[in-house]
Design a protein around this motif. Sequence first.
Motif, mmCIF file in Angstrom:
data_model
loop_
_atom_site.group_PDB
_atom_site.id
_atom_site.type_symbol
_atom_site.label_atom_id
_atom_site.label_comp_id
_atom_site.label_asym_id
_atom_site.label_seq_id
_atom_site.Cartn_x
_atom_site.Cartn_y
_atom_site.Cartn_z
ATOM 1 N N LEU A 198 -9.166 31.615 85.429
ATOM 2 C CA LEU A 198 -8.732 31.104 84.134
ATOM 3 C C LEU A 198 -9.894 30.687 83.240
ATOM 4 C CD1 LEU A 198 -5.644 29.032 85.265
ATOM 5 C CD2 LEU A 198 -5.608 31.006 83.730
ATOM 6 N N MET A 199 -10.981 30.178 83.819
ATOM 7 C CA MET A 199 -12.085 29.710 82.983
ATOM 8 C C MET A 199 -13.035 30.836 82.558
ATOM 9 S SD MET A 199 -14.771 27.567 85.309
ATOM 10 C CE MET A 199 -13.986 27.200 86.840
ATOM 11 N N THR A 200 -12.982 31.977 83.210
ATOM 12 C CA THR A 200 -13.900 33.071 82.860
ATOM 13 C C THR A 200 -13.826 33.455 81.381
ATOM 14 O OG1 THR A 200 -13.985 33.898 85.112
ATOM 15 C CG2 THR A 200 -14.517 35.473 83.375
ATOM 16 N N PRO A 201 -12.642 33.658 80.793
ATOM 17 C CA PRO A 201 -12.615 34.017 79.366
ATOM 18 C C PRO A 201 -13.230 32.952 78.455
ATOM 19 C CG PRO A 201 -10.453 34.359 80.352
ATOM 20 C CD PRO A 201 -11.296 33.666 81.374
ATOM 21 N N THR A 202 -13.173 31.684 78.860
ATOM 22 C CA THR A 202 -13.718 30.631 78.006
ATOM 23 C C THR A 202 -15.244 30.625 78.002
ATOM 24 O OG1 THR A 202 -13.766 28.900 79.721
ATOM 25 C CG2 THR A 202 -11.711 29.166 78.476
ATOM 26 N N ARG A 203 -15.844 31.328 78.941
ATOM 27 C CA ARG A 203 -17.308 31.408 79.009
ATOM 28 C C ARG A 203 -17.835 32.775 78.590
ATOM 29 N NH1 ARG A 203 -17.902 27.998 84.561
ATOM 30 N NH2 ARG A 203 -17.523 26.002 83.568
ATOM 31 N N ASP A 204 -16.925 33.693 78.361
ATOM 32 C CA ASP A 204 -17.284 35.058 77.996
ATOM 33 C C ASP A 204 -17.549 35.129 76.494
ATOM 34 O OD1 ASP A 204 -17.459 37.780 77.488
ATOM 35 O OD2 ASP A 204 -15.658 38.299 78.615
ATOM 36 N N ILE B 151 -8.519 30.567 72.158
ATOM 37 C CA ILE B 151 -7.503 29.515 72.087
ATOM 38 C C ILE B 151 -6.444 29.747 73.158
ATOM 39 C CG2 ILE B 151 -5.600 28.611 70.668
ATOM 40 C CD1 ILE B 151 -7.483 29.081 68.224
ATOM 41 N N LYS B 152 -6.014 30.989 73.297
ATOM 42 C CA LYS B 152 -5.000 31.347 74.300
ATOM 43 C C LYS B 152 -5.517 31.066 75.717
ATOM 44 C CE LYS B 152 -2.015 35.284 75.338
ATOM 45 N NZ LYS B 152 -1.752 36.701 75.021
ATOM 46 N N ALA B 153 -6.780 31.359 75.976
ATOM 47 C CA ALA B 153 -7.363 31.114 77.297
ATOM 48 C C ALA B 153 -7.356 29.617 77.617
ATOM 49 C CB ALA B 153 -8.793 31.669 77.353
ATOM 50 N N HIS B 154 -7.703 28.782 76.635
ATOM 51 C CA HIS B 154 -7.679 27.331 76.849
ATOM 52 C C HIS B 154 -6.255 26.825 77.074
ATOM 53 C CE1 HIS B 154 -11.867 27.244 75.345
ATOM 54 N NE2 HIS B 154 -11.942 26.200 76.155
ATOM 55 N N ARG B 155 -5.287 27.397 76.358
ATOM 56 C CA ARG B 155 -3.888 26.998 76.567
ATOM 57 C C ARG B 155 -3.419 27.352 77.976
ATOM 58 N NH1 ARG B 155 -1.936 28.963 70.908
ATOM 59 N NH2 ARG B 155 -2.260 27.059 69.724
ATOM 60 N N HIS B 156 -3.834 28.520 78.468
ATOM 61 C CA HIS B 156 -3.473 28.909 79.841
ATOM 62 C C HIS B 156 -4.023 27.906 80.852
ATOM 63 C CE1 HIS B 156 -1.464 32.667 79.088
ATOM 64 N NE2 HIS B 156 -2.492 33.167 78.430
ATOM 65 N N ILE B 157 -5.245 27.448 80.632
ATOM 66 C CA ILE B 157 -5.843 26.463 81.531
ATOM 67 C C ILE B 157 -5.031 25.165 81.499
ATOM 68 C CG2 ILE B 157 -7.870 24.987 81.923
ATOM 69 C CD1 ILE B 157 -9.575 27.380 80.921
ATOM 70 N N GLY B 158 -4.648 24.731 80.303
ATOM 71 C CA GLY B 158 -3.841 23.520 80.181
ATOM 72 C C GLY B 158 -2.515 23.626 80.913
ATOM 73 N N GLU C 73 -17.632 37.539 74.620
ATOM 74 C CA GLU C 73 -16.762 38.522 73.963
ATOM 75 C C GLU C 73 -15.393 37.931 73.606
ATOM 76 O OE1 GLU C 73 -17.872 41.678 73.160
ATOM 77 O OE2 GLU C 73 -19.778 40.833 73.864
ATOM 78 N N CYS C 74 -15.063 36.799 74.184
ATOM 79 C CA CYS C 74 -13.766 36.161 73.948
ATOM 80 C C CYS C 74 -13.932 35.122 72.844
ATOM 81 C CB CYS C 74 -13.254 35.502 75.231
ATOM 82 S SG CYS C 74 -11.616 34.782 75.062
ATOM 83 N N ALA C 75 -13.228 35.312 71.738
ATOM 84 C CA ALA C 75 -13.350 34.390 70.607
ATOM 85 C C ALA C 75 -12.027 34.308 69.854
ATOM 86 C CB ALA C 75 -14.466 34.870 69.671
ATOM 87 N N GLY C 76 -11.957 33.393 68.921
ATOM 88 C CA GLY C 76 -10.792 33.270 68.049
ATOM 89 C C GLY C 76 -9.504 33.029 68.801
ATOM 90 N N PRO C 77 -8.437 33.743 68.420
ATOM 91 C CA PRO C 77 -7.125 33.539 69.041
ATOM 92 C C PRO C 77 -7.120 33.758 70.555
ATOM 93 C CG PRO C 77 -6.899 34.838 67.043
ATOM 94 C CD PRO C 77 -8.373 34.688 67.302
ATOM 95 N N ASP C 78 -7.926 34.694 71.037
ATOM 96 C CA ASP C 78 -7.985 34.932 72.487
ATOM 97 C C ASP C 78 -8.597 33.748 73.226
ATOM 98 O OD1 ASP C 78 -6.791 37.411 72.282
ATOM 99 O OD2 ASP C 78 -8.697 38.499 72.211
#
Length: 178
Positions: A91-97, A106-113, A99-104
């Motif tokens: 789950l945390m990989t996209p938040t450190r990538d 935000i969505k990654a952080h929501r998934h973690i929550g 290439e992942c920005a903007g809405p994606d």
Amino acid sequence: MLAEADQPIIVVGEEMNRSRTMDGALLKALDRKTLRHPRQVLLPNTASPRLDKTKLPVVGLSDGDLIDLLISRRAHLHVIHATGKNAAKLLMTPTRDAECAGPDLIKAHRHIGRYLATEYIAELVGVEDYPINHVQGHKTSGYRFCDEQKILIVALMRGGEPMANGVFKVLKRARFLQ
């Protein structure tokens, strides 16, 4: 908010990510002595301190005094974290990538929550059953967090709002402070 705290702790991040307006307001509050025993915590601990260390002493998250302060009113407090779990790593990989920005992002952080709420908050506060209508037309038991309406969700940092929102999506009867 800091003036109301018994022990205000200012969390200080990397210099490039800091608010540029906070130093002036913080300096004013320190000069007026409106803060009781203010300290700063550096996250990460390699971050440079905000303001002068004598005006705003540095305390580490693992310092005994800070832990005693946090635990003194909460005898049952214990720290848990998901850092080593494979689900958390995924789950945390996209938040450190990069290439992942903007809405994606935000969505990654929501998934973690949502994960943290489902996995950890459910264990911490427990669940209770309540009657719901089954899809086949009869009553059955559903489950929700115990005393969910008494829970307050607070986003601690700008990037924490999407994560806190993910927690809020799971704890629908809780309150969300923005």
